[in-house]
Design a protein around this motif. Structure first.
Motif, PDB file in Angstrom:
ATOM      1  N   VAL A 180       1.890  10.580  -9.398  1.00  0.00           N
ATOM      2  CA  VAL A 180       0.912  10.915 -10.703  1.00  0.00           C
ATOM      3  C   VAL A 180       0.348  12.595 -10.265  1.00  0.00           C
ATOM      4  O   VAL A 180       0.381  13.179 -11.158  1.00  0.00           O
ATOM      5  CB  VAL A 180      -0.198  10.124 -10.598  1.00  0.00           C
ATOM      6  N   ALA A 181      -0.059  12.912  -9.078  1.00  0.00           N
ATOM      7  CA  ALA A 181      -0.469  14.009  -8.646  1.00  0.00           C
ATOM      8  C   ALA A 181       0.358  15.053  -8.909  1.00  0.00           C
ATOM      9  O   ALA A 181       0.292  16.143  -9.564  1.00  0.00           O
ATOM     10  CB  ALA A 181      -1.244  14.185  -7.245  1.00  0.00           C
ATOM     11  N   LEU A 188      12.066   3.449 -12.369  1.00  0.00           N
ATOM     12  CA  LEU A 188      12.169   4.561 -13.031  1.00  0.00           C
ATOM     13  C   LEU A 188      11.393   4.667 -14.411  1.00  0.00           C
ATOM     14  O   LEU A 188      10.721   5.552 -14.652  1.00  0.00           O
ATOM     15  CB  LEU A 188      13.600   4.933 -13.272  1.00  0.00           C
ATOM     16  N   ALA A 189      11.560   3.453 -15.419  1.00  0.00           N
ATOM     17  CA  ALA A 189      10.718   3.509 -16.350  1.00  0.00           C
ATOM     18  C   ALA A 189       9.506   3.436 -16.234  1.00  0.00           C
ATOM     19  O   ALA A 189       8.621   4.154 -16.904  1.00  0.00           O
ATOM     20  CB  ALA A 189      11.306   2.328 -17.266  1.00  0.00           C
ATOM     21  N   GLY A 190       8.852   2.676 -15.240  1.00  0.00           N
ATOM     22  CA  GLY A 190       7.529   2.576 -15.076  1.00  0.00           C
ATOM     23  C   GLY A 190       6.809   3.902 -14.625  1.00  0.00           C
ATOM     24  O   GLY A 190       5.637   4.166 -14.669  1.00  0.00           O
ATOM     25  N   ALA A 191       7.614   4.566 -13.880  1.00  0.00           N
ATOM     26  CA  ALA A 191       7.033   5.810 -13.171  1.00  0.00           C
ATOM     27  C   ALA A 191       7.358   6.974 -13.820  1.00  0.00           C
ATOM     28  O   ALA A 191       6.503   8.117 -13.762  1.00  0.00           O
ATOM     29  CB  ALA A 191       7.754   5.973 -11.948  1.00  0.00           C
ATOM     30  N   SER A 192       7.891   7.038 -15.327  1.00  0.00           N
ATOM     31  CA  SER A 192       8.365   8.407 -15.960  1.00  0.00           C
ATOM     32  C   SER A 192       7.941   8.122 -17.402  1.00  0.00           C
ATOM     33  O   SER A 192       8.170   9.261 -17.788  1.00  0.00           O
ATOM     34  CB  SER A 192       9.827   8.671 -15.653  1.00  0.00           C
ATOM     35  N   VAL A 234       6.288  -2.323 -15.383  1.00  0.00           N
ATOM     36  CA  VAL A 234       5.106  -2.933 -15.988  1.00  0.00           C
ATOM     37  C   VAL A 234       4.229  -2.799 -14.812  1.00  0.00           C
ATOM     38  O   VAL A 234       2.995  -1.845 -14.992  1.00  0.00           O
ATOM     39  CB  VAL A 234       4.736  -4.216 -16.673  1.00  0.00           C
ATOM     40  N   VAL A 235       4.496  -3.130 -13.549  1.00  0.00           N
ATOM     41  CA  VAL A 235       3.392  -2.972 -12.475  1.00  0.00           C
ATOM     42  C   VAL A 235       3.339  -1.398 -12.109  1.00  0.00           C
ATOM     43  O   VAL A 235       2.166  -1.044 -11.750  1.00  0.00           O
ATOM     44  CB  VAL A 235       3.928  -4.019 -11.363  1.00  0.00           C
ATOM     45  N   VAL A 236       4.684  -0.920 -11.828  1.00  0.00           N
ATOM     46  CA  VAL A 236       4.481   0.420 -11.584  1.00  0.00           C
ATOM     47  C   VAL A 236       3.565   1.353 -12.625  1.00  0.00           C
ATOM     48  O   VAL A 236       2.721   2.029 -12.221  1.00  0.00           O
ATOM     49  CB  VAL A 236       6.020   1.068 -11.183  1.00  0.00           C
ATOM     50  N   LYS A 237       3.911   0.892 -13.849  1.00  0.00           N
ATOM     51  CA  LYS A 237       2.928   1.839 -14.903  1.00  0.00           C
ATOM     52  C   LYS A 237       1.676   1.440 -14.792  1.00  0.00           C
ATOM     53  O   LYS A 237       0.811   2.328 -14.703  1.00  0.00           O
ATOM     54  CB  LYS A 237       3.608   1.428 -16.172  1.00  0.00           C
ATOM     55  N   LEU A 238       1.178   0.213 -14.493  1.00  0.00           N
ATOM     56  CA  LEU A 238      -0.270  -0.108 -14.106  1.00  0.00           C
ATOM     57  C   LEU A 238      -1.014   0.831 -13.325  1.00  0.00           C
ATOM     58  O   LEU A 238      -2.026   1.019 -13.249  1.00  0.00           O
ATOM     59  CB  LEU A 238      -0.327  -1.441 -14.103  1.00  0.00           C
ATOM     60  N   VAL A 239      -0.026   1.261 -12.283  1.00  0.00           N
ATOM     61  CA  VAL A 239      -0.638   1.782 -10.881  1.00  0.00           C
ATOM     62  C   VAL A 239      -0.972   3.272 -11.687  1.00  0.00           C
ATOM     63  O   VAL A 239      -1.979   3.554 -11.390  1.00  0.00           O
ATOM     64  CB  VAL A 239       0.129   1.949 -10.009  1.00  0.00           C
ATOM     65  N   ARG A 240      -0.153   3.832 -12.545  1.00  0.00           N
ATOM     66  CA  ARG A 240      -0.423   5.342 -13.148  1.00  0.00           C
ATOM     67  C   ARG A 240      -1.652   4.980 -14.049  1.00  0.00           C
ATOM     68  O   ARG A 240      -2.605   5.756 -13.936  1.00  0.00           O
ATOM     69  CB  ARG A 240       0.818   5.553 -13.848  1.00  0.00           C
ATOM     70  N   VAL A 241      -1.623   3.694 -14.901  1.00  0.00           N
ATOM     71  CA  VAL A 241      -2.628   3.569 -15.615  1.00  0.00           C
ATOM     72  C   VAL A 241      -4.156   3.673 -15.002  1.00  0.00           C
ATOM     73  O   VAL A 241      -5.415   4.196 -15.465  1.00  0.00           O
ATOM     74  CB  VAL A 241      -2.475   2.347 -16.486  1.00  0.00           C
ATOM     75  N   LEU A 242      -4.111   3.164 -13.731  1.00  0.00           N
ATOM     76  CA  LEU A 242      -5.496   2.798 -13.281  1.00  0.00           C
ATOM     77  C   LEU A 242      -5.835   4.066 -12.776  1.00  0.00           C
ATOM     78  O   LEU A 242      -7.057   4.289 -12.443  1.00  0.00           O
ATOM     79  CB  LEU A 242      -5.271   1.815 -11.940  1.00  0.00           C
ATOM     80  N   TRP A 300       0.780  -1.335   0.246  1.00  0.00           N
ATOM     81  CA  TRP A 300      -0.036   0.102   0.040  1.00  0.00           C
ATOM     82  C   TRP A 300       0.807   1.166   0.122  1.00  0.00           C
ATOM     83  O   TRP A 300       0.505   2.269  -0.519  1.00  0.00           O
ATOM     84  CB  TRP A 300      -0.986  -0.218   1.104  1.00  0.00           C
ATOM     85  N   LEU A 301       1.872   1.248   0.600  1.00  0.00           N
ATOM     86  CA  LEU A 301       2.710   2.392   0.855  1.00  0.00           C
ATOM     87  C   LEU A 301       3.330   2.857  -0.546  1.00  0.00           C
ATOM     88  O   LEU A 301       3.388   3.960  -0.907  1.00  0.00           O
ATOM     89  CB  LEU A 301       3.659   2.368   1.808  1.00  0.00           C
ATOM     90  N   THR A 302       3.944   2.057  -1.312  1.00  0.00           N
ATOM     91  CA  THR A 302       4.482   2.117  -2.766  1.00  0.00           C
ATOM     92  C   THR A 302       3.421   2.659  -3.566  1.00  0.00           C
ATOM     93  O   THR A 302       3.533   3.549  -4.195  1.00  0.00           O
ATOM     94  CB  THR A 302       4.952   0.849  -3.241  1.00  0.00           C
ATOM     95  N   VAL A 303       2.244   1.798  -3.350  1.00  0.00           N
ATOM     96  CA  VAL A 303       1.112   2.342  -4.445  1.00  0.00           C
ATOM     97  C   VAL A 303       0.742   3.812  -4.131  1.00  0.00           C
ATOM     98  O   VAL A 303       0.447   4.744  -4.962  1.00  0.00           O
ATOM     99  CB  VAL A 303      -0.131   1.414  -4.338  1.00  0.00           C
ATOM    100  N   ALA A 304       0.711   4.049  -2.802  1.00  0.00           N
ATOM    101  CA  ALA A 304       0.346   5.599  -2.537  1.00  0.00           C
ATOM    102  C   ALA A 304       1.228   6.571  -2.992  1.00  0.00           C
ATOM    103  O   ALA A 304       0.857   7.646  -3.385  1.00  0.00           O
ATOM    104  CB  ALA A 304       0.108   5.539  -0.794  1.00  0.00           C
ATOM    105  N   LEU A 305       2.628   6.077  -2.877  1.00  0.00           N
ATOM    106  CA  LEU A 305       3.521   6.983  -3.436  1.00  0.00           C
ATOM    107  C   LEU A 305       3.449   7.142  -4.881  1.00  0.00           C
ATOM    108  O   LEU A 305       3.817   8.280  -5.190  1.00  0.00           O
ATOM    109  CB  LEU A 305       4.849   6.591  -2.642  1.00  0.00           C
ATOM    110  N   ILE A 306       3.242   6.107  -5.533  1.00  0.00           N
ATOM    111  CA  ILE A 306       3.202   6.221  -7.022  1.00  0.00           C
ATOM    112  C   ILE A 306       1.999   7.286  -7.470  1.00  0.00           C
ATOM    113  O   ILE A 306       2.061   8.058  -7.999  1.00  0.00           O
ATOM    114  CB  ILE A 306       3.171   4.934  -7.668  1.00  0.00           C
ATOM    115  N   ILE A 307       0.858   7.028  -6.621  1.00  0.00           N
ATOM    116  CA  ILE A 307      -0.239   7.923  -6.895  1.00  0.00           C
ATOM    117  C   ILE A 307       0.203   9.478  -6.758  1.00  0.00           C
ATOM    118  O   ILE A 307      -0.331  10.288  -7.296  1.00  0.00           O
ATOM    119  CB  ILE A 307      -1.453   7.532  -6.089  1.00  0.00           C
ATOM    120  N   ALA A 308       0.710   9.498  -5.586  1.00  0.00           N
ATOM    121  CA  ALA A 308       1.289  10.797  -5.105  1.00  0.00           C
ATOM    122  C   ALA A 308       2.268  11.296  -6.394  1.00  0.00           C
ATOM    123  O   ALA A 308       2.119  12.585  -7.004  1.00  0.00           O
ATOM    124  CB  ALA A 308       1.983  11.025  -3.894  1.00  0.00           C
TER     125      ALA A 308
END
Length: 335
Positions: free
Chosen positions: A104-105, A189-193, A216-224, A94-102
């Motif tokens: 994105v914002a 880095l690739a998935g997040a940028s 791919v998984v990091v990118k999918l959080v952004r896609v969501l 959950w922490l990693t997902v929350a930080l990826i969403i942050a």
């Protein structure tokens, strides 16, 4: 689907888009470094601005190209949902997902402010911000629909996110090598940028299987985030436009609801791998046809007046996003 008369009028443009997609696939096969979607944008620009083809693109081809730019893009967004499994995302924690969403914002806000600082016209700042922070041309189309923006006005933002995402395929592996990033940090880095899912795969695979899996998984959080950001964009549009704006587009466009349904279907694990692979191929072909149509609607003479600012704003925005993503990779991923 168009009515019979409209369908007949659309056939020449649809045939042109289909031929362009085939040519893009051939170019990619001959020159693997040239992504299909980038080739589609460039071919569209040529078709819409070279004397001779430009007259046809603005005439007989126009109905079919407009249909491709709008409908095929939306159908591709629905199929994009079949790449997102909530179970895969949950494995990040959950922490990693929350930080990826942050992230994105932050990426959305920073890109929007940079585009405003470069005085990009109309709705371009919010569309570029959506594309850079979430999932490229898919997010541009979804936010445009939620805000009632005509498809032809998305051409420049779509071109910017596609071209900058293509640049990432060459630049990020070099950056990872210079910084000595581990495969996992490079994948994060690739998935997040990087903007588009296909571009993420092309970039991350240079770092090996471990990099690709995490990317791919990091990118999918952004896609969501496509669905909630589209809904927020539509809600903000309603509140700021006021009652004088007349009829509003749906708060959540139907194709975005289809995207959410596709995510749910993928999460069940019921779809066989062959069907998922076919859907991924169909999505790329639909996006290529849509980007060819969008590219053909761009007038390069008009673009020349703001295109330099758009490119500069895009590069500055992407540099900020890469720096933020790199910081998050160092924070979250062991060396």
């Amino acid at each position: 689907m168009p009515a019979p008369n409209a369908l007949r009028a659309s056939l020449p443009g649809l045939a042109a888009a289909a031929a362009a997609v085939v040519l893009c696939l051939l170019l990619h096969r001959m020159f693997p470094a040239v992504p299909v979607l980038t080739a589609a944008v460039l071919l569209g620009l040529l078709a819409g601005n070279v004397p001779g083809p430009a007259a046809v693109a603005a005439g007989r081809w126009r109905p079919g190209l407009a249909f491709s730019a709008k409908k095929f893009l939306r159908l591709g967004i629905v199929l994009l949902g079949l790449k997102v499994s909530l179970l895969d995302i949950a494995e990040l924690g959950w922490l990693t997902v929350a930080l990826i969403i942050a992230l994105v914002a932050f990426s959305f806000g920073a890109t929007y402010l940079v585009c405003r600082a470069f005085r990009l016209p109309g709705e371009e700042p919010v569309l570029v911000a959506a594309g850079f922070s979430i999932c490229g041309v898919s997010a541009v189309g979804a936010v445009a629909a939620a805000r009632g923006i005509r498809a032809e006005r998305t051409a420049v933002p779509a071109a910017m996110v596609t071209l900058c995402g293509t640049l990432a395929i060459a630049v990020l592996p070099l950056l990872g090598a210079v910084l000595g990033l581990s495969p996992e940090r490079f994948g994060f880095l690739a998935g997040a940028s990087v903007h588009d899912v296909g571009q993420v795969v092309a970039t991350a695979q240079t770092g090996g299987a471990a990099a690709l899996a995490l990317a791919v998984v990091v990118k999918l959080v952004r896609v969501l985030m496509l669905a909630p950001v589209s809904a927020l964009a539509g809600l903000y549009h309603r509140r700021t436009a006021g009652t004088s704006a007349g009829k509003f587009p749906p708060l959540v466009p139907l194709f975005v609801a289809g995207f959410v349904a596709a995510v749910a279907l993928r999460t069940t694990g019921l779809l066989p791998a062959g069907m998922l692979d076919a859907a991924a191929l169909a999505q790329e072909l639909l996006f290529a046809a849509a980007l060819f149509g969008l590219g053909a609607s761009v007038n390069l003479r008009s673009l020349a007046r703001t295109g330099g600012r758009a490119a500069a704003a895009s590069l500055v925005s992407w540099a900020i996003i890469v720096a933020a993503a790199l910081g998050l990779a160092v924070l979250l991923v062991p060396a």
